[in-house]
Design an enzyme around this catalytic site. Sequence first.
Site, PDB file in Angstrom:
ATOM      1  N   GLU A 118       9.551   1.582  10.814  1.00  0.00           N
ATOM      2  CA  GLU A 118      10.596   2.596  10.571  1.00  0.00           C
ATOM      3  C   GLU A 118       9.896   3.941  10.681  1.00  0.00           C
ATOM      4  O   GLU A 118       9.139   4.314   9.798  1.00  0.00           O
ATOM      5  CB  GLU A 118      11.155   2.452   9.154  1.00  0.00           C
ATOM      6  CG  GLU A 118      11.804   1.137   8.868  1.00  0.00           C
ATOM      7  CD  GLU A 118      13.265   1.109   9.232  1.00  0.00           C
ATOM      8  OE1 GLU A 118      13.738   2.057   9.905  1.00  0.00           O
ATOM      9  OE2 GLU A 118      13.928   0.137   8.867  1.00  0.00           O
ATOM     10  N   CYS A 130      13.549  11.080   6.908  1.00  0.00           N
ATOM     11  CA  CYS A 130      13.518  10.676   8.321  1.00  0.00           C
ATOM     12  C   CYS A 130      14.894  10.813   8.941  1.00  0.00           C
ATOM     13  O   CYS A 130      15.020  11.077  10.130  1.00  0.00           O
ATOM     14  CB  CYS A 130      13.004   9.256   8.438  1.00  0.00           C
ATOM     15  SG  CYS A 130      13.858   8.139   7.336  1.00  0.00           S
ATOM     16  N   LYS A 161       0.879  -1.174   0.000  1.00  0.00           N
ATOM     17  CA  LYS A 161       0.000   0.000   0.000  1.00  0.00           C
ATOM     18  C   LYS A 161       0.919   1.227   0.000  1.00  0.00           C
ATOM     19  O   LYS A 161       1.420   1.641   1.030  1.00  0.00           O
ATOM     20  CB  LYS A 161      -0.874  -0.013   1.268  1.00  0.00           C
ATOM     21  CG  LYS A 161      -2.203   0.711   1.163  1.00  0.00           C
ATOM     22  CD  LYS A 161      -2.126   2.195   0.824  1.00  0.00           C
ATOM     23  CE  LYS A 161      -1.770   3.066   2.010  1.00  0.00           C
ATOM     24  NZ  LYS A 161      -1.636   4.502   1.599  1.00  0.00           N
TER      25      LYS A 161
END
Length: 500
Positions: free
Chosen positions: A271, A305, A196
């Site tokens: 994560e 990130c 997804k």
Amino acid sequence: MTTLADASALQVTDGRAVSFLAGHHGLSIDGRHDVPAVSGESLAVIDPGTGAEIARIAAGDEQDVDKAVRAARSSFADGRWRRSSPFEKQRVLLRIADLIDERSETFAQLETVDSGKPLATSRREVATAAERFRYYAGWTSKIYGDVNPGSADTLTYALREPIGVCGLITPWNYPLLMAITKLAPALTCGNSSVLKPAEQTSLTALLLAEVLSEAGVPDGVVNVVTGTGVAAGAPLVEHPEVDKIAFTGSTEVGRQIQVSAADTMKRVSLELGGKNAHVIFDDADLEPAIAAAASGIWMNSGQACAAGSRLLVQRDVLDEVLAGVVEATSAIRIGPGLDPSSTFGPLISAAQLERVEGYAMLGQEEGARTVLGGHRCNRPGYFFEPTILADTTDTMRVAQEEIFGPVLCVLAFDTEDDALRIANGTRYGLSAGVWSGDLARGHRMARELQVGKVWLNSYGTADMTVSFGGVKDSGHGREMGRYSLDLYTEIKSVVTHIGS
Ligand code: NAP
Ligand code: MG
């Protein structure tokens, strides 16, 4: 810092990318790549460089997720991929890598108009994507179990088996790379998957699904359901026939996923976000440290990130470092990704632009000093200036919360203990960087930093052989490198009584 022309003058030039954008985008289920959503609904695909709609994708929901999971489950049950030999898997993974290389310009141009990245960046990421498949192709024949020590009358060995059906949920900042960082090891270990992708950036995942079929991945082994997190992501997490969820995204959603996966006892790897400390000591080689401080935050317009969003500088070199980062930033060229001279693209969406602008204003209110930027750019699309907030202190919200945009918070420290306390003083624990001429200090810091990855005298490299992932609110599980195989295999012990 230069601002480049309006994106509406620029065009996608790759013929395949042009026809892909003009085409109809269904879901990819059981080897068919044009499956409409059961609801018939679709979502707009927006180019963040202009704010214009460039395509539409299917808006999948729980009915579509159910179809995809069933296809994945039956492909797993009959073993059409999981039972194939390691060398067959390797051959297919290498073919995928070759096909990505062959279509690299198509992938790169689609990634750029979908996510806003400069084209040169997209090209690098596509090349890396192919290499990730090549890297994992090598592992297919090297997944060993152990023979256990034990009593002489018993032979016990461990099999490392695929987990089953994996639900893979990815964010919008590195669309193709994030999908592949999960799919490549999932395939290597013999799993079937439902991916997804983020609703903002699904195009390259859909193109990848076609490439996987062409390379020989059997039908049903990889399925792609586009749609929103609530309509398509949540049902994937809740589905009883999904054995594992691998998620990359925000800490908030990661937390919800961990809770809702408990009902069906799924394995989960997460994560999540980061508020990474990039620490510069006064004995560091300042020239490369300054260059890395700038590139460590401006990469992907700060939407990374691992962005070095908290710059911790020892007080006696603070002015020099700050001036250096401002100077390095002046070389940036802000513009739409399709402009070859652009080095700094837009943010992903209007919502992200609001969020980042809000944090830049909050920094001022909290008493930080804006030494650069601080505003959205006056042009179409979702552009925000590279922004530096000096005189930040560790209790400010801008120094604690993940902004996920081009806002660098600069904090001063005096001693090594101070640096460590500030670096570890957030709820995040993804990565950190340390610059020092004293290697002993670098390694001392590395051991005490509460993160999953430390760069010493370097920052931000993403070598696929090196594991990546966080601790604390940055999640758990290690992707990339060989530890990733642990995320996609189960251990089964086989105990045989052989007599004495
Ligand atoms: P996000 O909102 O958490 O979304 C990530 C993915 O989860 C998207 O596909 C999203 O769907 C889906 N999702 C949203 N709600 C869901 C739910 N209730 N159940 C299941 N899935 C759901 O994160 P984002 O805004 O896209 O990405 C930014 C965040 O990702 C940042 O915090 C960043 O630090 C983190 N990130 C971490 C890493 C890492 O490796 N540690 C790498 C990249 C990004 P839709 O968006 O399609 O609706
Ligand atoms: Mg988009």
